[in-house]
Design a protein around this motif. Structure first.
Motif, PDB file in Angstrom:
ATOM      1  N   ASP A   1     -16.641  31.050  42.899  1.00 60.64           N
ATOM      2  CA  ASP A   1     -16.988  30.678  41.709  1.00 60.64           C
ATOM      3  C   ASP A   1     -17.328  31.783  40.643  1.00 60.64           C
ATOM      4  O   ASP A   1     -16.643  31.987  39.482  1.00 60.64           O
ATOM      5  N   ALA A   2     -17.994  32.941  41.221  1.00 59.49           N
ATOM      6  CA  ALA A   2     -18.319  34.054  40.290  1.00 59.49           C
ATOM      7  C   ALA A   2     -16.947  34.814  39.967  1.00 59.49           C
ATOM      8  O   ALA A   2     -16.918  35.349  38.729  1.00 59.49           O
ATOM      9  N   MET A   3     -15.884  34.739  40.520  1.00 55.78           N
ATOM     10  CA  MET A   3     -14.874  35.577  40.415  1.00 55.78           C
ATOM     11  C   MET A   3     -13.561  34.447  39.818  1.00 55.78           C
ATOM     12  O   MET A   3     -12.555  34.915  39.366  1.00 55.78           O
ATOM     13  N   GLY A   4     -14.162  33.261  39.511  1.00 56.08           N
ATOM     14  CA  GLY A   4     -13.060  32.230  39.028  1.00 56.08           C
ATOM     15  C   GLY A   4     -12.083  31.998  39.912  1.00 56.08           C
ATOM     16  O   GLY A   4     -10.962  31.896  39.345  1.00 56.08           O
ATOM     17  N   LEU A   5     -12.283  31.935  41.247  1.00 58.75           N
ATOM     18  CA  LEU A   5     -11.023  31.772  42.107  1.00 58.75           C
ATOM     19  C   LEU A   5     -10.954  30.442  43.043  1.00 58.75           C
ATOM     20  O   LEU A   5     -10.505  30.195  43.704  1.00 58.75           O
ATOM     21  N   SER A   6     -11.872  29.662  42.587  1.00 58.14           N
ATOM     22  CA  SER A   6     -12.217  28.412  43.237  1.00 58.14           C
ATOM     23  C   SER A   6     -10.888  27.455  43.620  1.00 58.14           C
ATOM     24  O   SER A   6     -10.742  26.956  44.313  1.00 58.14           O
ATOM     25  N   ASP A   7     -10.213  27.813  42.132  1.00 53.97           N
ATOM     26  CA  ASP A   7      -8.939  26.726  42.172  1.00 53.97           C
ATOM     27  C   ASP A   7      -7.858  27.282  43.055  1.00 53.97           C
ATOM     28  O   ASP A   7      -6.956  26.658  43.501  1.00 53.97           O
ATOM     29  N   VAL A   8      -7.858  28.425  43.583  1.00 53.64           N
ATOM     30  CA  VAL A   8      -6.959  29.161  44.306  1.00 53.64           C
ATOM     31  C   VAL A   8      -7.227  29.368  45.790  1.00 53.64           C
ATOM     32  O   VAL A   8      -6.590  30.204  46.645  1.00 53.64           O
ATOM     33  N   ARG A   9      -8.607  28.780  46.189  1.00 54.58           N
ATOM     34  CA  ARG A   9      -9.154  29.076  47.585  1.00 54.58           C
ATOM     35  C   ARG A   9      -8.237  28.690  48.635  1.00 54.58           C
ATOM     36  O   ARG A   9      -8.413  29.607  49.660  1.00 54.58           O
ATOM     37  N   ASP A  10      -7.431  27.988  48.395  1.00 56.12           N
ATOM     38  CA  ASP A  10      -6.305  27.487  49.648  1.00 56.12           C
ATOM     39  C   ASP A  10      -5.226  28.361  49.578  1.00 56.12           C
ATOM     40  O   ASP A  10      -4.080  28.328  50.394  1.00 56.12           O
ATOM     41  N   ARG A  11      -4.845  29.206  48.683  1.00 55.16           N
ATOM     42  CA  ARG A  11      -3.469  29.781  48.565  1.00 55.16           C
ATOM     43  C   ARG A  11      -3.758  31.107  49.322  1.00 55.16           C
ATOM     44  O   ARG A  11      -4.681  31.900  49.670  1.00 55.16           O
ATOM     45  N   HIS A  12      -2.443  31.856  49.727  1.00 48.12           N
ATOM     46  CA  HIS A  12      -2.389  32.905  50.409  1.00 48.12           C
ATOM     47  C   HIS A  12      -2.842  34.090  49.381  1.00 48.12           C
ATOM     48  O   HIS A  12      -2.255  33.996  48.243  1.00 48.12           O
ATOM     49  N   PRO A  13      -3.817  34.938  49.934  1.00 51.75           N
ATOM     50  CA  PRO A  13      -3.964  35.905  48.863  1.00 51.75           C
ATOM     51  C   PRO A  13      -2.904  36.814  48.139  1.00 51.75           C
ATOM     52  O   PRO A  13      -2.902  37.232  46.854  1.00 51.75           O
ATOM     53  N   LEU A  14      -2.090  37.108  49.046  1.00 47.68           N
ATOM     54  CA  LEU A  14      -0.982  37.736  48.808  1.00 47.68           C
ATOM     55  C   LEU A  14       0.098  37.305  47.613  1.00 47.68           C
ATOM     56  O   LEU A  14       1.031  38.007  47.161  1.00 47.68           O
ATOM     57  N   ALA A  15      -0.017  35.940  47.551  1.00 46.87           N
ATOM     58  CA  ALA A  15       0.788  35.281  46.716  1.00 46.87           C
ATOM     59  C   ALA A  15       0.367  35.348  45.290  1.00 46.87           C
ATOM     60  O   ALA A  15       1.015  34.774  44.522  1.00 46.87           O
ATOM     61  N   LEU A  16      -0.947  35.894  45.095  1.00 39.54           N
ATOM     62  CA  LEU A  16      -1.424  35.700  43.822  1.00 39.54           C
ATOM     63  C   LEU A  16      -0.990  37.040  43.134  1.00 39.54           C
ATOM     64  O   LEU A  16      -0.681  37.946  43.578  1.00 39.54           O
TER      65      LEU A  16
END
Lengths: 614, 281
Positions: free
Chosen positions: A457-472
């Motif tokens: 939440d602090a980093m604004g990443l809640s919406d992508v929590r299920d995605r692969h980090p390297l796909a971001l």
């Protein structure tokens, strides 16, 4: 755009006579390269990387390519030497010709005789074990006779001012020297076109200047045609004849730097940055100062600022504005959080990297650690993290000698965001990544879940929590790493060159994160070369050079200490250099040491110079 | 590359052409295979170790390499001690071997088997062969410039493409090790302490190295491929060379010495049994 005429003697060039004479005369020949309605899609992609590009690259010009990350700059560079599409495959439409050769009809090895490319990473592109072998490699592939290779090596090294380094292993060269070596290797091919893709993004400011100056000299003295993609706005404005602006695969503007960089609104829409000198005068104009033409080069800006300040003195002294730079540094009455005492360190078989460092860092500070490559910044931070142990001296964390703490224990109190976030990503989803360390630190499932939620939440990443980090995108990958570090609730967070290789938007996003963390009370340490990005986020600057602390001062003082900065190959931001011009006219007593374009613009607007409304 | 001392490039071996060095590796390998005497085999391994040290190969690298061999060495010692009776009887003509340890009958499958002193000595001989060959690798790789290696290999008619790929692979290893170190460091900086974990948990943590490592290797090799293409590399042997690979008197002297040594070893072995298992030496 400057048009050269007549023949220039190209430093005794050994290149084939026809080629050399073509280099020196502009306008009399057809363009070096022509892109005619070129569109391109990488394999398995439905979004064009290049879209309907039509561009003529004129013989002898220096063409700059700018655009945000993902705009298609690299793809365009690689389309010029046939790597796109011949190497990558995909779908290519339209026609690209270089030196009259169609890039689809001729193999890359044939096109390499005409187009030489210098890439971003100085390490990856060097393939040989000595300087001379590096230059010789492509010539050998092109079956150039040995005597000719020897002549071209000597000439190319002289042209980039690396004479005498023939036998040196490339890894012993500095970053700037390595890129100049890559340029020499390209130059030795006597190409019609030299393409450089972000050649300075990994270099310190002086290395950047070296590369730009070298390329410009080759362009001016030899008439070599240059295409360079770069985020370095100040240098592009200084050196390029024309700038092509790319956005989402399309060319949205082509024009001289004065035209492109003076349009700050359009640049902002594209998430690009103008040189600070242009930004300063555009802001001053916005405040009512009448500026007939926005200067985009430093010397023009300095001349204009000097004229304004001489003709229109300040009516009253200017105090330093409110802001982070104006915040007082924590007093020495508090106990330091991190304390370094007479720290020495020598690498195995290397020189002494740290020579008696003594300094204190206090809780809640935002500190910049700056200095040339090899100044000792990373070595010092590795001591904070416990990755290196002092050869002599001490590092204390809240009074505890770090030698008594394990790296893993220190990591819970000092978080580290590496330059390349990909090295810190191991998991299949963002959520797993953020909770990775917690699971190994004995947190219960519920605690892990709660802490991960909070960090995402602090980093604004809640919406992508299920995605692969390297796909971001890269900026988001850095945020994932920060979120993972935040989950461990460290008191100090170290950012190692966070803005290197980032476009302006990406750099701002990461700096925003660091600002938020600082506002939450964390102590922030940033290692950086990008002084111009840090003026309104940091409070204190530690300038390092040759393993020593050269200056430890509040940011206003440090940014104006240009002699100290120069001694460690740094240059102050353009706004500071403009401010110094104003100081020369008004005196330091009447004027605060200004840092940012907005501050300088504020003073320029107050000079009482001609105004729009008068 | 971090595995050799800076002085190694000026060691006597590093000044030689790659061809006599390849011959050295070949001849020493043949001799190591021919000799079955642990005394001579051990001597040869010791000489290879001295040559590595004299050439500036880091002690730490040698220690780690030999440490990795340790489990294999133990396995060889045990299996040869237990199962080499037949071979030893055939080579020495001894009707019975000297027992060193007999496995109790109740032990499944190998119960009652006996480890012989001769079998273990024979195992020692195999271990020395393995050590010698392991030490020859850094001796060649760390004392030879990758570009010179390509040139030398081309001279002995290895196709340029293969020589280039071999040399590039060797150059890739230090980069790979640097990446592994960077990722391990990154894990520790995320609060992990593998040293205080059990073996299964530790293995699981180390397995996660694979993701960034493979990604890094893919990115690097693709980048290298683009760079090579841009430098007109096609792998064709039809190319010129800046340097010429010429044999100097020192190289020729080593080649002659190696040839003589090989002949001498073979004659001594076949004629006088020197180096045979159970022979005079």
């Amino acid at each position: 755009m400057s048009v050269r005429s007549g023949q220039v003697t190209p430093l005794g060039s050994p290149c084939p006579a026809g080629r050399v004479s073509e280099w020196s005369v502009q306008g009399a020949h057809p363009p070096v390269a022509v892109l005619d309605r070129v569109s391109y899609l990488y394999p398995h992609s439905d979004r064009p990387a290049l879209s309907n590009i039509s561009l003529e690259i004129r013989r002898g010009e220096f063409l700059g390519l700018i655009g945000p990350t993902g705009a298609g700059k690299t793809t365009l560079c690689l389309a010029l030497n046939g790597v796109v599409p011949q190497f990558y495959g995909g779908r290519f439409f339209g026609r690209a010709t270089v030196a009259g050769l169609d890039s689809l009809d001729h193999p890359i090895s044939r096109l390499a005789r005409h187009v030489a490319v210098v890439f971003e990473d100085p390490e990856t592109q060097i393939t040989a074990t000595s300087v001379e072998n590096e230059i010789a490699f492509a010539l050998e592939n092109l079956c150039v006779p040995r005597d000719e290779i020897l002549r071209r090596i000597a000439w190319a090294l002289e042209a980039v001012r690396l004479e005498g380094t023939e036998k040196r292993p490339p890894h012993t060269l500095s970053g700037g020297e390595k890129q100049r070596l890559a340029i020499a290797s390209s130059l030795a091919l006597c190409p019609d076109l030299l393409v450089l893709d972000e050649p300075t993004s990994q270099l310190d400011p002086v290395g950047t200047q070296e590369v730009f100056a070298t390329v410009r000299e080759l362009n001016r003295t030899l008439g070599l045609t240059v295409v360079m993609a770069s985020h370095a706005a100040e240098e592009m404005a200084e050196f390029a004849d024309r700038i092509a602006v790319l956005d989402r695969g399309e060319i949205v503007q082509v024009g001289p730097p004065d035209e492109v960089y003076a349009d700050g609104v359009r640049l902002a829409q594209l998430h690009l940055r103008a040189p600070q000198v242009a930004e300063t005068f555009a802001l001053a104009r916005g405040k009512g100062l009448s500026v007939p033409r926005i200067p985009v080069r430093l010397q023009e800006g300095i001349a204009l600022a000097r004229d304004l300040s001489m003709q229109h003195p300040l009516d009253q002294p200017v105090a330093c504005p409110e802001g982070i730079a104006g915040h007082p540094l924590p007093g020495t009455d508090k106990a330091p959080l991190l304390s370094v005492r007479d720290l020495h360190y020598t690498y195995r078989d290397g020189p002494e990297a740290l020579k008696g460092i003594t300094l204190d860092l206090y809780a809640g500070e935002y500190v910049l650690l700056v200095g040339q490559n090899g100044a000792g910044k990373s070595t010092l931070v590795k001591h904070f993290l416990g990755l290196l142990r002092p050869a002599q001296g001490q590092v204390l964390l809240a009074g505890t000698d770090t030698r008594t703490l394990k790296v893993s224990a220190l990591a819970r109190r000092i978080g580290y965001v590496a330059q390349n976030p990909d090295h810190q990503i191991f998991n299949a989803t963002v959520e797993e990544e953020v909770g990775f360390a917690l699971r190994h630190l004995g947190f219960s499932k519920r605690q892990v879940r709660a802490t991960v939620d909070e960090s995402l939440d602090a980093m604004g990443l809640s919406d992508v929590r299920d995605r692969h980090p390297l796909a971001l995108p890269r900026g988001d990958r850095a945020r994932v790493v920060v979120a993972a570090i935040l989950a461990m609730a460290p008191e100090v967070i170290v950012f190692d060159e966070p803005t290197t290789g980032q476009d302006y938007r990406g750099a701002q996003a990461i700096l925003d994160v660091s600002r938020q963390l600082h506002e939450q009370g964390k102590t922030i340490i940033v290692i950086t070369h990008h002084l111009y990005l840090m003026a309104d986020v940091a409070q204190r600057v530690i300038v390092m050079g040759a393993g020593r602390v050269l200056l430890d001062a509040p940011i206003r003082e440090a940014y104006h200490a240009d002699d100290v900065l120069a001694s460690t190959r740094l240059t102050p931001p353009q706004a500071v250099l403009l401010a110094k011009t104003l100081h020369a006219s008004f005196g330091m007593d009447d004027l605060c040491p200004l840092l940012t374009p907005a501050e300088v613009a504020g003073v320029l607007a107050r000079t009482g110079g001609p105004r729009w409304d008068s | 590359m971090g595995l050799v001392k800076p002085g190694s490039r000026t060691s006597p071996l590093s000044r030689l052409d790659v061809r006599p060095k390849l011959a050295l590796v070949g001849v020493v390998t043949v001799i190591a295979f021919v000799w079955e005497s642990p005394l001579l085999g051990g001597g040869l391994a010791f000489l290879a170790l001295l040559a590595c040290l004299a050439s500036g190969v880091r002690l730490g690298y040698l220690r780690n390499s030999l440490f990795l061999l340790l489990p294999f060495a133990l396995l060889i010692l045990i299996t040869q001690g237990l199962f080499a009776d037949e071979v030893i009887r055939m080579r020495t003509g001894q009707p019975t071997l000297t027992p060193w340890l007999t496995v109790p009958e109740r032990v499944w499958w190998i119960g009652g088997a006996s480890m012989s002193v001769e079998g273990m000595v024979y195992g020692l001989n195999i271990i020395f062969k393995m050590v010698t060959m392991t030490l020859l690798v850094p001796l060649l790789v760390f004392t030879t410039d990758a570009d010179a290696m390509v040139l030398g290999m081309v001279k002995i008619r290895i196709p340029y493409k293969i020589a280039f790929v071999l040399a590039s692979t060797l150059r890739f290893f230090p980069l790979l090790f640097a990446d592994i170190q960077a990722i391990t460091e990154a894990q520790r900086l995320r609060g992990l302490a593998p040293e205080s974990m059990g073996p299964v948990k530790r293995a699981r943590v180390y397995a996660r190295l694979a993701v960034p490592l493979i990604l890094g290797v893919i990115v690097k090799s693709q980048m290298l491929d683009v760079v090579l293409q841009s430098k007109a590399f096609s792998g064709s042997s039809h190319r010129t060379y800046l340097h010429e690979s010429r044999l100097r008197p020192g190289d020729v002297a080593l080649l002659v010495a190696l040839a003589l040594a090989l002949v001498a070893v073979l004659i001594l072995y076949w004629r006088f049994g020197i180096g045979r298992f159970g022979g005079p030496i």
